[in-house]
Scaffold this motif. Sequence first.
Motif, short mmCIF file in Angstrom:
data_model
loop_
_atom_site.label_atom_id
_atom_site.label_comp_id
_atom_site.label_asym_id
_atom_site.label_seq_id
_atom_site.Cartn_x
_atom_site.Cartn_y
_atom_site.Cartn_z
N LEU A 298 9.91 2.78 -20.42
CA LEU A 298 8.98 2.00 -20.53
C LEU A 298 8.68 1.23 -21.58
CD1 LEU A 298 6.24 4.78 -19.24
CD2 LEU A 298 7.14 2.83 -17.87
N GLY A 299 9.94 1.36 -22.59
CA GLY A 299 9.99 0.51 -23.72
C GLY A 299 8.88 1.02 -24.81
N GLN A 300 8.38 2.10 -24.82
CA GLN A 300 7.43 2.40 -25.82
C GLN A 300 8.18 3.37 -26.68
OE1 GLN A 300 5.06 5.21 -23.18
NE2 GLN A 300 4.04 3.39 -22.26
N ARG A 301 7.55 3.57 -27.84
CA ARG A 301 8.08 4.35 -28.97
C ARG A 301 7.39 5.53 -29.31
NH1 ARG A 301 8.26 -1.14 -29.39
NH2 ARG A 301 10.17 -2.12 -30.32
N ARG A 302 6.41 6.06 -28.86
CA ARG A 302 5.90 7.35 -28.95
C ARG A 302 6.44 8.49 -28.25
NH1 ARG A 302 -0.47 8.72 -30.69
NH2 ARG A 302 -0.29 10.99 -30.57
N TYR A 303 7.42 9.09 -28.68
CA TYR A 303 7.80 10.18 -28.13
C TYR A 303 7.04 11.45 -28.39
CZ TYR A 303 12.22 7.20 -27.21
OH TYR A 303 12.76 6.26 -26.55
N PRO A 304 7.46 12.47 -27.50
CA PRO A 304 6.66 13.75 -27.77
C PRO A 304 7.19 14.39 -29.24
CG PRO A 304 7.70 13.78 -25.45
CD PRO A 304 8.04 12.45 -26.17
N ASP A 305 6.32 15.01 -29.89
CA ASP A 305 6.67 15.71 -31.06
C ASP A 305 7.35 16.95 -30.91
OD1 ASP A 305 6.94 16.29 -33.78
OD2 ASP A 305 4.60 16.03 -34.21
N ALA A 306 8.54 16.82 -30.42
CA ALA A 306 9.52 18.24 -30.34
C ALA A 306 9.29 19.06 -31.59
CB ALA A 306 10.88 17.75 -29.88
N CYS A 340 17.89 14.12 -29.24
CA CYS A 340 18.57 14.08 -30.40
C CYS A 340 18.15 13.02 -31.57
CB CYS A 340 20.34 14.27 -30.41
SG CYS A 340 20.60 15.88 -29.78
N THR A 341 18.28 12.04 -30.85
CA THR A 341 17.99 10.69 -31.66
C THR A 341 16.63 10.18 -32.14
OG1 THR A 341 18.33 8.93 -29.91
CG2 THR A 341 20.45 9.65 -31.09
N GLN A 342 15.80 10.40 -30.82
CA GLN A 342 14.66 10.09 -31.02
C GLN A 342 13.43 11.05 -31.36
OE1 GLN A 342 14.14 6.48 -30.88
NE2 GLN A 342 16.36 6.58 -30.99
N MET A 343 13.83 12.38 -30.88
CA MET A 343 12.96 13.41 -31.17
C MET A 343 13.49 14.44 -32.17
SD MET A 343 11.03 14.13 -27.58
CE MET A 343 12.58 14.97 -26.73
#
Length: 410
Positions: A298-306, A340-343
């Motif tokens: 979706l081109g968003q930037r808010r990933y879950p806070d793993a 790994c890279t985003q969360m």
Amino acid sequence: MLAIVNCRQVVTLRGPARPRARAELREIGIIEDGAVLARDERILATGRYADLKGQIDAGAEIVDGAGGVLLPGFVDAHTHLVFAGNRADEFEQRIEGATYEQIAASGGGIRATVGRTRQAGEQDLLAAARRHARWFVANGTTTVEGKSGYGLDTESELKLLRVIRQLCREGPLEIVPTFLGAHEIPGESTREQYVERVIEEMLPQAAAERLAEYCDVFCEPHIFPVPDARRILLAAKALGLGVRVHADQFTASGAATLAAELRAATADHLEHTDHESMEALAASGVQPVLLPGSVYSLGQRRYPDARAMIEHGLAVVLATDFNPGSSPTASMPMILSLACTQMRMTPAEAVAAATINAAYSLGRGADIGSLEAGKRADFVLYDCTDYREVPYHFGVSLIKGVWIRGRRYI
């Protein structure tokens, strides 16, 4: 007998008979220079090749792992497996600036897929689903959860669940069926009318035909707010179904807290979940299913806070959210890379979240998700020397072989 030998690493995920949390997520049970023995669809033993060599039958099928890595088959605990068509046009619209909500408001989104799916016959949907199933197996996934949700009327929702049942019977992919009639509100109904139809018609028929193990609801204020979601999920529980919740994807709406209140099996998405909700999920034993593929697509930037979830002691799960609109991927290795890279999950945490924890979230932890004696012989051989290369080489398939119930499919 089947013997996979000469593996640089056998990643067993052996450990306690429950979902893994906190530091346990990094304890993935690696055996160096390992081997796995199987017979009659089940694992007989895992260990060092030197120690197991004497247990191999004279007529065994021996596969040389050639110094590769053997992992359990991935367990994808959130997919929308069966639908007609695709939404590549919306992919382009998003690139040009349209939001998910704008596309849905203009007649796109879930309702666009619903229109195509209602028109498709069961055989057409089965053919499409077989294609999707091949994608999953080719990416190292051996079990998936499959949701309905693109019918939004009784006949079409049951049609989707029957296709899932038939596809599971055909194999090789095992599919855990979930009723998601409360995915969107169809254009011909008000929310109140549709909630009544889900509770009074769809759920009882799905349960009577034993077409679903779980019920899910897309709980968002503009779709099914908490009071409506609660009614649907309580009705499902009364019929003997487990419950799952699409929670806090776009807003912190109280959906995760509802999942905790109902002791749901999982709360899925959680991009906007706060720490209070995480504490509630942990206290109730609800597993979070994180879906970084939809954020990425979706081109968003808010990933879950793993990281916060792991610190709260939650038994995190990773899944693809495979669907035609917001996450059109069947690649669990890509999901691991995003995790790994985003969360900031470690490779070990990501592997555990996509295997043993996912298996427990589907009620199958005693049977799949790790390479231990007595469990189903579902495993994947990778052309690499270290399991961390699976998320490291994103967009590259390292798979050399896939076995499901001890039979090789790739």
